[in-house]
Design a protein around this motif. Structure first.
Motif, PDB file in Angstrom:
ATOM      1  N   ASN A  84       0.815  -1.209   0.000  1.00  0.00           N
ATOM      2  CA  ASN A  84       0.000   0.000   0.000  1.00  0.00           C
ATOM      3  C   ASN A  84       0.850   1.261   0.000  1.00  0.00           C
ATOM      4  OD1 ASN A  84      -2.374  -1.413  -0.060  1.00  0.00           O
ATOM      5  ND2 ASN A  84      -2.685  -1.333   2.151  1.00  0.00           N
ATOM      6  N   SER A  85       1.942   1.252   0.719  1.00  0.00           N
ATOM      7  CA  SER A  85       2.792   2.451   0.755  1.00  0.00           C
ATOM      8  C   SER A  85       3.511   2.646  -0.582  1.00  0.00           C
ATOM      9  CB  SER A  85       3.799   2.381   1.891  1.00  0.00           C
ATOM     10  OG  SER A  85       4.734   1.355   1.680  1.00  0.00           O
ATOM     11  N   ASP A 126       2.233   1.693  -3.496  1.00  0.00           N
ATOM     12  CA  ASP A 126       1.194   2.186  -4.418  1.00  0.00           C
ATOM     13  C   ASP A 126       0.928   3.668  -4.196  1.00  0.00           C
ATOM     14  OD1 ASP A 126       0.933  -0.296  -5.534  1.00  0.00           O
ATOM     15  OD2 ASP A 126      -0.910  -0.831  -4.461  1.00  0.00           O
ATOM     16  N   ASN A 127       0.912   4.103  -2.948  1.00  0.00           N
ATOM     17  CA  ASN A 127       0.689   5.520  -2.653  1.00  0.00           C
ATOM     18  C   ASN A 127       1.847   6.384  -3.130  1.00  0.00           C
ATOM     19  OD1 ASN A 127      -1.788   5.004  -1.497  1.00  0.00           O
ATOM     20  ND2 ASN A 127      -0.978   4.916   0.583  1.00  0.00           N
ATOM     21  N   CYS A 128       3.065   5.869  -3.052  1.00  0.00           N
ATOM     22  CA  CYS A 128       4.241   6.633  -3.503  1.00  0.00           C
ATOM     23  C   CYS A 128       4.281   6.756  -5.015  1.00  0.00           C
ATOM     24  CB  CYS A 128       5.525   5.976  -3.001  1.00  0.00           C
ATOM     25  SG  CYS A 128       5.779   6.165  -1.235  1.00  0.00           S
ATOM     26  N   LYS A 142      -0.603   5.455  -7.466  1.00  0.00           N
ATOM     27  CA  LYS A 142      -1.769   4.574  -7.593  1.00  0.00           C
ATOM     28  C   LYS A 142      -2.557   4.622  -6.306  1.00  0.00           C
ATOM     29  CE  LYS A 142       0.697   1.326 -10.488  1.00  0.00           C
ATOM     30  NZ  LYS A 142       1.213  -0.036 -10.556  1.00  0.00           N
ATOM     31  N   ILE A 143      -3.861   4.484  -6.445  1.00  0.00           N
ATOM     32  CA  ILE A 143      -4.703   4.468  -5.239  1.00  0.00           C
ATOM     33  C   ILE A 143      -5.628   3.283  -5.287  1.00  0.00           C
ATOM     34  CG2 ILE A 143      -6.480   5.667  -3.948  1.00  0.00           C
ATOM     35  CD1 ILE A 143      -5.144   8.250  -4.674  1.00  0.00           C
TER      36      ILE A 143
END
Length: 148
Positions: free
Chosen positions: A139-140, A142-144, A147-148
């Motif tokens: 998740n981290s 993807d956030n960097c 992407k969400i």
């Protein structure tokens, strides 16, 4: 250097995990060396887990890392409980002269299959922490990357 360290930790973790599994299965068949195999595997596995620490700022990842370390230490405790059969026999026969409260406690801890409890607890803790850490890292990332 870091790549070599990662490969070594991965190899220790893999070999240790296989030895832990083999030791547990062989213990159920009353193989004499099973506790030694489990102990060796738990040392390899715990060494790999304890050497691979999270060094970031994420408090959740730090907590999960501590939980994973606790699970690895529980594997080592499990191995020690596998060696407790002679102690249990001495307590039952009265060869060891200890207080009644301590004797009762030691008898309950050294029952023939008490190692299964700590191994199961360790497995649950390790599985939970590893999957949560992997999910959190994904998740981290993807956030960097946007992407969400």
């Amino acid at each position: 250097m870091d790549d070599t360290r990662d490969k070594l930790l991965e190899a220790c973790s893999f070999v240790g995990g296989i030895m832990v599994l083999a030791g547990a299965v062989l213990r159920m068949t009353d193989f004499d060396m099973s506790a030694w195999i489990f102990l060796t595997g738990s040392i390899f596995f715990a060494a790999a887990i304890l050497s691979d620490r999270y060094r970031g700022d994420d408090k959740v990842m730090k907590r999960l890392g501590r939980q994973r370390s606790f699970g690895a230490v529980l594997l080592f405790v499990t191995a020690l409980l596998m060696f407790s059969d002679p102690l249990h026999a001495k307590l039952l026969s009265g060869e060891l002269h200890v207080g009644e409260t301590l004797r009762t406690l030691l008898l309950s801890l050294t029952k023939r299959n008490s190692w299964i409890v700590t191994m199961s607890l360790s497995a649950v803790i390790l599985l939970y922490s590893v999957f949560r850490m992997e999910n959190r890292q994904k998740n981290s990332e993807d956030n960097c990357s946007g992407k969400i």
